[in-house]
Design a protein around this motif. Structure first.
Motif, mmCIF file in Angstrom:
data_model
loop_
_atom_site.group_PDB
_atom_site.id
_atom_site.type_symbol
_atom_site.label_atom_id
_atom_site.label_comp_id
_atom_site.label_asym_id
_atom_site.label_seq_id
_atom_site.Cartn_x
_atom_site.Cartn_y
_atom_site.Cartn_z
ATOM 1 N N CYS A 91 37.656 42.931 40.336
ATOM 2 C CA CYS A 91 37.571 41.447 40.358
ATOM 3 C C CYS A 91 38.196 40.953 39.144
ATOM 4 N N LYS A 92 38.286 41.444 38.176
ATOM 5 C CA LYS A 92 38.880 41.040 37.007
ATOM 6 C C LYS A 92 40.188 40.721 37.226
ATOM 7 N N LYS A 93 40.995 42.097 37.590
ATOM 8 C CA LYS A 93 42.197 41.973 38.146
ATOM 9 C C LYS A 93 42.551 40.970 39.093
ATOM 10 N N PHE A 94 41.849 40.633 40.095
ATOM 11 C CA PHE A 94 42.262 39.922 41.088
ATOM 12 C C PHE A 94 42.120 38.390 40.597
ATOM 13 N N ALA A 118 28.973 38.510 36.694
ATOM 14 C CA ALA A 118 29.831 39.697 36.131
ATOM 15 C C ALA A 118 31.071 39.843 36.547
ATOM 16 N N VAL A 119 31.323 39.131 37.743
ATOM 17 C CA VAL A 119 32.793 38.894 38.144
ATOM 18 C C VAL A 119 33.394 37.276 37.499
ATOM 19 N N ASP A 120 32.705 36.785 36.847
ATOM 20 C CA ASP A 120 32.864 35.452 36.023
ATOM 21 C C ASP A 120 33.347 34.335 37.063
ATOM 22 N N ALA A 121 32.470 34.286 38.211
ATOM 23 C CA ALA A 121 32.942 33.241 38.980
ATOM 24 C C ALA A 121 32.313 31.997 38.832
#
Length: 145
Positions: free
Chosen positions: A16-19, A117-120
């Motif tokens: 998710c960070k890479k995305f 966790a995915v910073d959305a």
């Protein structure tokens, strides 16, 4: 302090960070689910990474399982009226009607933890995939229209 219902696989957070920092200008998604035996949020193996790189919302809606909740991190290009271009990153929680109560509780309990966790920063909850998971409804919810 709340106790997490399930663990988040580090691969999910990394993906998710890479995305989030991807360079593509096409719409894309990362689809996740909960492995109920391991009590862990994992990448959904039914969604190939290459296929999700250029996946519009209609395609995503048609491919999501209609009988199981899902978590989706979705990004798309949005052209503002003043000609600016942005790429919103939206956390979509899909919870179809008719799912077992225990499963719904597990997913809804993990939703906030995963979203952090995915910073959305933007979140969209969907109950009816057919009626609510489309670009018009998403833009309306995000107040981008």
């Amino acid at each position: 302090m709340s106790v997490p219902l399930c663990e988040i696989d580090p691969v999910v957070v990394q993906k998710c960070k890479k995305f989030r920092f991807r360079k593509e200008k096409t719409p894309g998604a990362v689809v996740m689910k909960i492995d109920e035996k391991a009590m862990k949020v994992i990448l959904d193996p039914d969604f190939d990474e290459e296929d999700c790189k250029d996946m519009d919302l209609d395609t995503l809606a048609s491919e999501l399982p209609p009988t199981r909740p899902s978590f989706v991190l979705y990004s798309f290009q949005f052209n503002h009226k003043d000609e600016r271009i942005s790429y919103p990153l939206v956390f979509i929680y899909v919870s179809p009607a008719g799912v077992k109560t225990e499963t719904n509780m597990l997913y809804s309990g993990a939703k906030t933890q995963l979203c952090r966790a995915v910073d959305a920063t933007k979140e969209y909850n969907v109950r009816d995939i057919e009626d609510e998971l489309n670009m018009e409804a998403l833009l309306e919810k995000l107040v981008l229209v």
